[in-house]
Write an enzyme that holds these catalytic residues in place. Structure first.
Site, PDB file in Angstrom:
ATOM      1  N   HIS A 156       9.561  -3.921   8.631  1.00 40.48           N
ATOM      2  CA  HIS A 156       8.082  -3.943   8.078  1.00 40.48           C
ATOM      3  C   HIS A 156       7.723  -5.502   7.929  1.00 40.48           C
ATOM      4  CE1 HIS A 156       5.760  -2.914   4.335  1.00 40.48           C
ATOM      5  NE2 HIS A 156       5.639  -4.293   4.576  1.00 40.48           N
ATOM      6  N   GLU A 157       8.405  -6.430   7.900  1.00 39.80           N
ATOM      7  CA  GLU A 157       7.844  -7.887   7.733  1.00 39.80           C
ATOM      8  C   GLU A 157       7.757  -8.397   9.322  1.00 39.80           C
ATOM      9  OE1 GLU A 157       6.945  -9.096   5.153  1.00 39.80           O
ATOM     10  OE2 GLU A 157       7.879  -7.590   3.637  1.00 39.80           O
ATOM     11  N   HIS A 160       4.213  -7.349  10.427  1.00 38.85           N
ATOM     12  CA  HIS A 160       3.070  -8.257  10.221  1.00 38.85           C
ATOM     13  C   HIS A 160       2.966  -9.417  11.259  1.00 38.85           C
ATOM     14  CE1 HIS A 160       1.987  -7.026   6.013  1.00 38.85           C
ATOM     15  NE2 HIS A 160       3.548  -6.992   5.653  1.00 38.85           N
TER      16      HIS A 160
END
Length: 189
Positions: A156-157, A160
């Protein structure tokens, strides 16, 4: 030490592809400290530098929220089992220039959220295991097999860093519903 403002959708900067970190210096360490301060203040469990407007390939993760009663910021397990209610010591981890190697075929579904998309949660499918290679703040290389919540959170990170948000993994309909809901919540606030 400083708490920064977290960018929220539809801020265009969240679509930036972040650049590799090349200078492993005191400035980097200060940025990491600020990222932890910002993440803990927002009761988050993960934060990418771009979320505070800095387009570097840098993430901080701590699966233990500051406050044992806080709602988890992202990725509690499908079915709503909270991993986060037992007050345990913080386990801050820093990932500089992370890469994912051989993600598992097998996918797991987690309900994810994001500090840049406040109050919105949605199911996302991702590989349940992956090998991650990264550098620490001193530039040393590490490699580790990750699974479960940690694997989900790092993926998820890392999204980014490519300018991708978890809602970008949803169908167009679900995504527009999520953004409408966010709009409604903001108007109510």
């Amino acid at each position: 030490m400083a708490i920064h403002e977290i960018l929220e959708v539809p801020d265009a900067r969240l679509k930036t592809v972040s650049k590799p970190v090349v200078d492993f210096n005191d400035e980097l360490k200060a940025l990491v400290a600020d990222m932890f301060d910002t993440m803990y203040a927002a009761h988050g469990i993960g934060l990418a530098a771009i979320q505070i407007g800095i387009p570097l390939r840098l993430l901080v993760i701590d699966l233990q929220p500051e406050d044992p009663d806080a709602e988890p910021e992202a990725c509690h397990e499908h079915g709503g089992h909270h991993h986060t209610h037992q007050p345990t010591k913080k386990e801050p981890r820093v990932f500089v220039n992370p890469e994912i190697l051989d993600p598992s075929e097998e996918q797991i579904t987690y309900q994810e959220g994001c500090l840049s998309v406040p109050e919105i949660f949605a199911d996302v499918d991702r590989p349940g295991r992956c090998r991650v290679r990264w550098q620490d703040v001193d530039g040393n290389l590490h490699e580790e097999e990750m699974e479960g919540l940690m694997a989900i959170c790092i993926q998820h990170e890392m999204d980014h860093l490519e300018g991708v948000l978890f809602i970008d993994h949803l169908s167009r309909l679900k995504r527009s519903m999520a953004l409408k809901k966010l709009d409604k919540l903001r108007k109510a606030a």
